[in-house]
Design a protein around this motif. Structure first.
Motif, PDB file in Angstrom:
ATOM      1  N   GLN A 255       0.836  -1.203   0.000  1.00 36.33           N
ATOM      2  CA  GLN A 255       0.000   0.000   0.000  1.00 36.33           C
ATOM      3  C   GLN A 255       0.873   1.256   0.000  1.00 36.33           C
ATOM      4  O   GLN A 255       1.734   1.420   0.868  1.00 36.33           O
TER       5      GLN A 255
ATOM      6  N   VAL B 220      -1.292  -0.749  -4.481  1.00 42.83           N
ATOM      7  CA  VAL B 220      -2.526   0.014  -4.271  1.00 42.83           C
ATOM      8  C   VAL B 220      -2.228   1.245  -3.428  1.00 42.83           C
ATOM      9  O   VAL B 220      -1.160   1.363  -2.829  1.00 42.83           O
ATOM     10  N   LYS B 221      -3.192   2.142  -3.353  1.00 42.95           N
ATOM     11  CA  LYS B 221      -3.031   3.315  -2.483  1.00 42.95           C
ATOM     12  C   LYS B 221      -3.281   2.949  -1.024  1.00 42.95           C
ATOM     13  O   LYS B 221      -2.544   3.364  -0.138  1.00 42.95           O
TER      14      LYS B 221
ATOM     15  N   ASP C  20      -0.211   9.409  -3.919  1.00 41.93           N
ATOM     16  CA  ASP C  20      -0.140   9.205  -5.372  1.00 41.93           C
ATOM     17  C   ASP C  20       1.309   9.170  -5.854  1.00 41.93           C
ATOM     18  O   ASP C  20       1.687   8.307  -6.657  1.00 41.93           O
TER      19      ASP C  20
ATOM     20  N   LEU D  17       2.872   5.924  -4.907  1.00 42.08           N
ATOM     21  CA  LEU D  17       2.401   4.820  -5.738  1.00 42.08           C
ATOM     22  C   LEU D  17       3.155   4.799  -7.070  1.00 42.08           C
ATOM     23  O   LEU D  17       3.582   3.730  -7.533  1.00 42.08           O
TER      24      LEU D  17
ATOM     25  N   SER E 221      -5.602   0.539  -9.545  1.00 40.03           N
ATOM     26  CA  SER E 221      -6.016   1.935  -9.392  1.00 40.03           C
ATOM     27  C   SER E 221      -7.054   2.283 -10.436  1.00 40.03           C
ATOM     28  O   SER E 221      -7.000   1.794 -11.571  1.00 40.03           O
ATOM     29  N   HIS E 222      -7.991   3.140 -10.040  1.00 39.65           N
ATOM     30  CA  HIS E 222      -8.957   3.690 -10.996  1.00 39.65           C
ATOM     31  C   HIS E 222      -8.532   5.077 -11.477  1.00 39.65           C
ATOM     32  O   HIS E 222      -9.254   5.710 -12.239  1.00 39.65           O
ATOM     33  N   ASP E 223      -7.406   5.533 -11.024  1.00 37.69           N
ATOM     34  CA  ASP E 223      -6.930   6.896 -11.249  1.00 37.69           C
ATOM     35  C   ASP E 223      -6.301   7.012 -12.635  1.00 37.69           C
ATOM     36  O   ASP E 223      -5.308   6.350 -12.938  1.00 37.69           O
TER      37      ASP E 223
ATOM     38  N   ILE F 258      -2.543   7.648 -12.706  1.00 34.13           N
ATOM     39  CA  ILE F 258      -1.717   6.470 -12.409  1.00 34.13           C
ATOM     40  C   ILE F 258      -1.665   5.551 -13.636  1.00 34.13           C
ATOM     41  O   ILE F 258      -0.601   5.009 -13.987  1.00 34.13           O
TER      42      ILE F 258
ATOM     43  N   GLU G 290     -13.432   5.721  -0.178  1.00 41.94           N
ATOM     44  CA  GLU G 290     -12.320   6.016  -1.081  1.00 41.94           C
ATOM     45  C   GLU G 290     -12.594   7.195  -2.005  1.00 41.94           C
ATOM     46  O   GLU G 290     -11.733   8.035  -2.226  1.00 41.94           O
TER      47      GLU G 290
END
Length: 305
Positions: free
Chosen positions: A161, A184-185, A203, A206, A224-226, A229, A290
């Motif tokens: 993490q 993951v974050k 971020d 990561l 990640s959904h970012d 990233i 989140e």
């Protein structure tokens, strides 16, 4: 306001009364949009549908913090049942699990015993098992158990993490094992003594961990959904000629479906994290914590049945 919302849902995630009510009423309240049912039999058609769409899967039987050895044994049997179901149906799926569900808070010996049973079953079918990471108080124990088991079971992964200060050093210590890591974050409420307090720092860390693990030559799952990233990873692998079979993107079931499909269309391996089980409440609350957008997503789920 975002910080207040996050703390609120993280607080709710540990509420035992609401957890009991959630088990009683099942996966209503929008949770069925991000949870694949209460049994592996209910989850299997979803797994097969995702596979048909070109997506890989990892299934997780939800549940943690078991109170008895008997309950831990039941969770172990369920993990083995999931592995057998995946093999029987020829599904493209791995298995994820939490050590607390196997009795980590009861006895380390019990966890080791249960992990051997699960990993021996997974080895029969060449199915990868990933040990999920939990809160920081269990991080050291989790990684120690991973290190102990990895030499005997090559198809074993774990999670690091980026919101924890220790994670960079953890990567250095894991590197000799050629680890399969999901980066993951992090989704638990942590003290500023152990975790970065600002999203920007999480971020940045990561990205650092992704680069470090990939350039070290280890298989890396970027969970990640970012978009930032994802784009960072795409650029990194292109600049360093890292083949697509050395990494994958991972996203949660029911989240960013169009992005998942687009990444798969572009030739990237995409794995969908599909939880199932009666103990969905804590998982659901952490997902709401989140991202504020997840709250609206859940509300749409409630009223769109």
């Amino acid at each position: 306001m975002e910080a207040i919302s996050k703390n609120f849902f993280l607080y709710l995630s540990n509420n035992k009364v609401l957890d009991r009510l959630a088990k009683r009423f099942g996966t209503n309240f929008g949770a069925d949009k991000i949870v694949g049912g209460e049994t592996i039999s209910q989850a299997m058609p979803i797994i097969q549908k995702l596979n048909h769409e070109g997506l890989h899967v990892t299934v997780d039987h939800l549940g943690e913090f078991v109170a008895s050895e008997e309950e831990a044994r039941q969770r172990t049997e369920e993990c083995m049942h999931s592995i057998q179901a995946i093999a029987t149906h020829g599904a493209q799926s791995e298995v994820s699990l939490k050590l607390t569900s196997l009795g980590l808070d009861i006895s380390r010996d019990i966890v080791i015993e249960h992990m051997h049973r699960i990993l021996q079953e997974a080895a029969k079918y060449d199915i990868t098992v990933t040990i999920d990471m939990e809160d920081s108080s269990r991080c050291g124990q989790t990684l120690d158990i991973y290190k102990e088991l990895k030499a005997q079971y090559p198809n074993l992964g774990t999670v690091v993490q980026s919101y924890l200060y220790r994670s960079d050093q953890d990567l250095d210590e894991l590197s000799p094992l050629d680890p399969y890591l999901r980066l993951v974050k992090g989704a638990y409420k942590e003290s500023g003594k152990v975790a970065f307090p600002e999203k920007r720092l999480v971020d940045d860390n990561l990205k650092h961990l992704i680069k470090k693990n990939l350039l070290n030559g280890h298989y890396t799952a970027i969970a990640s959904h970012d978009d930032a990233i994802i784009d960072f990873t795409k650029q990194l692998v292109q600049e360093n000629n890292i083949p697509n079979d050395r990494f994958e993107f991972q996203m949660l079931y029911g989240m960013r479906n169009e992005t998942q499909a687009q990444l798969a269309k572009e030739g990237y391996k995409v794995r969908v994290y599909l939880p199932y089980g009666e103990d969905w409440y804590g998982y659901f609350m952490r997902r709401l914590a989140e991202r504020p957008a997840n709250i609206a997503f859940a509300l749409r789920g409630i009223f769109s049945k």
